[in-house]
Design a protein around this motif. Structure first.
Motif, PDB file in Angstrom:
ATOM      1  N   VAL A 143     -35.730  -9.472  43.637  1.00 54.73           N
ATOM      2  CA  VAL A 143     -34.568 -10.086  43.001  1.00 54.73           C
ATOM      3  C   VAL A 143     -34.993 -11.317  42.202  1.00 54.73           C
ATOM      4  N   PHE A 144     -34.669 -11.307  40.915  1.00 53.47           N
ATOM      5  CA  PHE A 144     -34.927 -12.447  40.033  1.00 53.47           C
ATOM      6  C   PHE A 144     -33.613 -13.199  39.857  1.00 53.47           C
ATOM      7  N   VAL A 145     -33.640 -14.489  40.170  1.00 52.81           N
ATOM      8  CA  VAL A 145     -32.432 -15.305  40.151  1.00 52.81           C
ATOM      9  C   VAL A 145     -32.563 -16.367  39.064  1.00 52.81           C
ATOM     10  N   LYS A 146     -31.718 -16.260  38.055  1.00 53.27           N
ATOM     11  CA  LYS A 146     -31.727 -17.238  36.968  1.00 53.27           C
ATOM     12  C   LYS A 146     -31.018 -18.508  37.434  1.00 53.27           C
ATOM     13  N   VAL A 147     -31.710 -19.646  37.304  1.00 56.32           N
ATOM     14  CA  VAL A 147     -31.149 -20.947  37.669  1.00 56.32           C
ATOM     15  C   VAL A 147     -31.387 -21.920  36.520  1.00 56.32           C
ATOM     16  N   GLU A 148     -30.630 -22.998  36.511  1.00 56.95           N
ATOM     17  CA  GLU A 148     -30.784 -24.000  35.447  1.00 56.95           C
ATOM     18  C   GLU A 148     -32.078 -24.785  35.595  1.00 56.95           C
ATOM     19  N   CYS A 149     -32.403 -25.146  36.839  1.00 56.18           N
ATOM     20  CA  CYS A 149     -33.650 -25.892  37.077  1.00 56.18           C
ATOM     21  C   CYS A 149     -34.125 -25.625  38.500  1.00 56.18           C
ATOM     22  N   LEU A 150     -35.344 -26.043  38.774  1.00 55.76           N
ATOM     23  CA  LEU A 150     -35.975 -25.779  40.073  1.00 55.76           C
ATOM     24  C   LEU A 150     -36.131 -27.036  40.919  1.00 55.76           C
ATOM     25  N   VAL A 151     -35.555 -28.140  40.466  1.00 55.47           N
ATOM     26  CA  VAL A 151     -35.624 -29.407  41.201  1.00 55.47           C
ATOM     27  C   VAL A 151     -34.250 -30.069  41.181  1.00 55.47           C
ATOM     28  N   GLY A 152     -34.038 -30.970  42.156  1.00 52.68           N
ATOM     29  CA  GLY A 152     -32.818 -31.758  42.160  1.00 52.68           C
ATOM     30  C   GLY A 152     -31.759 -31.321  43.144  1.00 52.68           C
ATOM     31  N   GLY A 153     -31.955 -30.188  43.807  1.00 52.37           N
ATOM     32  CA  GLY A 153     -30.990 -29.733  44.796  1.00 52.37           C
ATOM     33  C   GLY A 153     -31.356 -30.225  46.186  1.00 52.37           C
ATOM     34  N   ARG A 167     -44.212 -26.792  52.551  1.00 44.68           N
ATOM     35  CA  ARG A 167     -43.932 -27.154  51.156  1.00 44.68           C
ATOM     36  C   ARG A 167     -42.426 -27.368  51.068  1.00 44.68           C
ATOM     37  N   GLU A 168     -42.001 -28.147  50.098  1.00 44.90           N
ATOM     38  CA  GLU A 168     -40.574 -28.380  49.919  1.00 44.90           C
ATOM     39  C   GLU A 168     -40.109 -27.768  48.613  1.00 44.90           C
ATOM     40  N   LEU A 169     -38.889 -27.245  48.640  1.00 42.66           N
ATOM     41  CA  LEU A 169     -38.274 -26.789  47.404  1.00 42.66           C
ATOM     42  C   LEU A 169     -36.857 -27.355  47.365  1.00 42.66           C
ATOM     43  N   ALA A 170     -36.330 -27.532  46.158  1.00 43.71           N
ATOM     44  CA  ALA A 170     -35.030 -28.189  45.992  1.00 43.71           C
ATOM     45  C   ALA A 170     -34.285 -27.566  44.807  1.00 43.71           C
ATOM     46  N   ILE A 171     -33.906 -26.307  44.956  1.00 50.78           N
ATOM     47  CA  ILE A 171     -33.248 -25.576  43.876  1.00 50.78           C
ATOM     48  C   ILE A 171     -31.750 -25.867  43.904  1.00 50.78           C
ATOM     49  N   PRO A 172     -31.194 -26.450  42.844  1.00 56.43           N
ATOM     50  CA  PRO A 172     -29.751 -26.722  42.827  1.00 56.43           C
ATOM     51  C   PRO A 172     -28.937 -25.423  42.736  1.00 56.43           C
ATOM     52  N   GLY A 173     -27.748 -25.456  43.312  1.00 55.86           N
ATOM     53  CA  GLY A 173     -26.812 -24.351  43.149  1.00 55.86           C
ATOM     54  C   GLY A 173     -26.979 -23.180  44.095  1.00 55.86           C
ATOM     55  N   LEU A 174     -27.855 -23.300  45.095  1.00 59.04           N
ATOM     56  CA  LEU A 174     -27.990 -22.199  46.057  1.00 59.04           C
ATOM     57  C   LEU A 174     -26.676 -22.030  46.814  1.00 59.04           C
ATOM     58  N   PRO A 175     -26.334 -20.808  47.200  1.00 64.48           N
ATOM     59  CA  PRO A 175     -25.091 -20.607  47.952  1.00 64.48           C
ATOM     60  C   PRO A 175     -25.075 -21.433  49.239  1.00 64.48           C
ATOM     61  N   ALA A 176     -23.892 -21.790  49.686  1.00 60.63           N
ATOM     62  CA  ALA A 176     -23.762 -22.590  50.901  1.00 60.63           C
ATOM     63  C   ALA A 176     -24.381 -21.888  52.110  1.00 60.63           C
ATOM     64  N   ASP A 177     -24.371 -20.563  52.096  1.00 61.52           N
ATOM     65  CA  ASP A 177     -24.922 -19.806  53.230  1.00 61.52           C
ATOM     66  C   ASP A 177     -26.344 -19.313  52.972  1.00 61.52           C
TER      67      ASP A 177
END
Length: 194
Positions: A120-130, A144-154
């Motif tokens: 699954v390829f998920v288009k997002v606005e950016c990969l940092v800041g979430g 490692r840490e990731l911080a993708i904005p806009g991920l679903p609450a669940d």
């Protein structure tokens, strides 16, 4: 509407494929795009380059409603077919800004053929800041840490259920207009960083 393909098809396809493989080999690491194709595409130039590299007449793909306008373009360039349902697709493309992400709706593979799951390829606005998530697993030295904005609450619960199906389950690749980030099914989310 069909957009132009790659300027240098062989080298650009190889570069796009390498960026996907590198992103999956080093989960959570932001990998610069290996190739770009079609900035006007609803996919964005990175996901479209990946689609043109991975899809062919032997595979089926799924498009979320926010990306369905790209169907004619992708079919024209790849010969691939749109799957009737998400769980019939080898590859799926989702626009997180417009569409829901339901990992359980995609093909999970079978015990005999775990590789028959959907990537699954998920288009997002950016990969940092979430919200910052700590991840671990193969390809990650320590954590490692990731911080993708806009991920679903669940999303954390969805990912835990995906990981519990191992070796079945889906692999995720998040794409922006410049880069890709992989989250293979073998990656564990340890929690949200405080």
């Amino acid at each position: 509407m069909s957009l132009a393909g790659f300027e240098n098809p062989v080298l650009d396809q190889q570069a796009a494929f390498r960026s996907v493989m590198q992103a999956l080999a080093e989960p959570g690491r932001i990998v610069p795009a290996g190739a770009l194709a079609g900035e006007a595409s609803p996919f964005g130039p990175v996901a479209r380059a990946i689609a043109l590299s991975l899809l062919d007449f032997e595979v089926r793909y799924h498009l979320s409603p926010g990306l369905i306008a790209a169907n004619e373009d992708i079919t024209f360039h790849t010969g691939s077919r749109l799957a009737a349902r998400p769980d019939e697709a080898e590859f799926a493309f989702v626009d997180l800004a417009r569409d829901a992400l339901d990992l359980a709706s995609f093909a999970q593979g079978t015990p005999e053929y775990p590789d028959r799951s959907t990537t699954v390829f998920v288009k997002v606005e950016c990969l940092v800041g979430g919200p910052t998530l700590t991840i671990a697993g193969p390809g990650i030295p320590g954590t490692r840490e990731l911080a993708i904005p806009g991920l679903p609450a669940d999303f954390i619960a969805q990912w835990a259920a995906n990981a519990a199906r191992a070796p079945l389950g889906v692999d995720l690749l998040f794409t922006t207009n410049e880069a890709v980030l992989g989250l293979p099914r073998s990656t564990r989310i340890l929690g949200e960083a405080r």
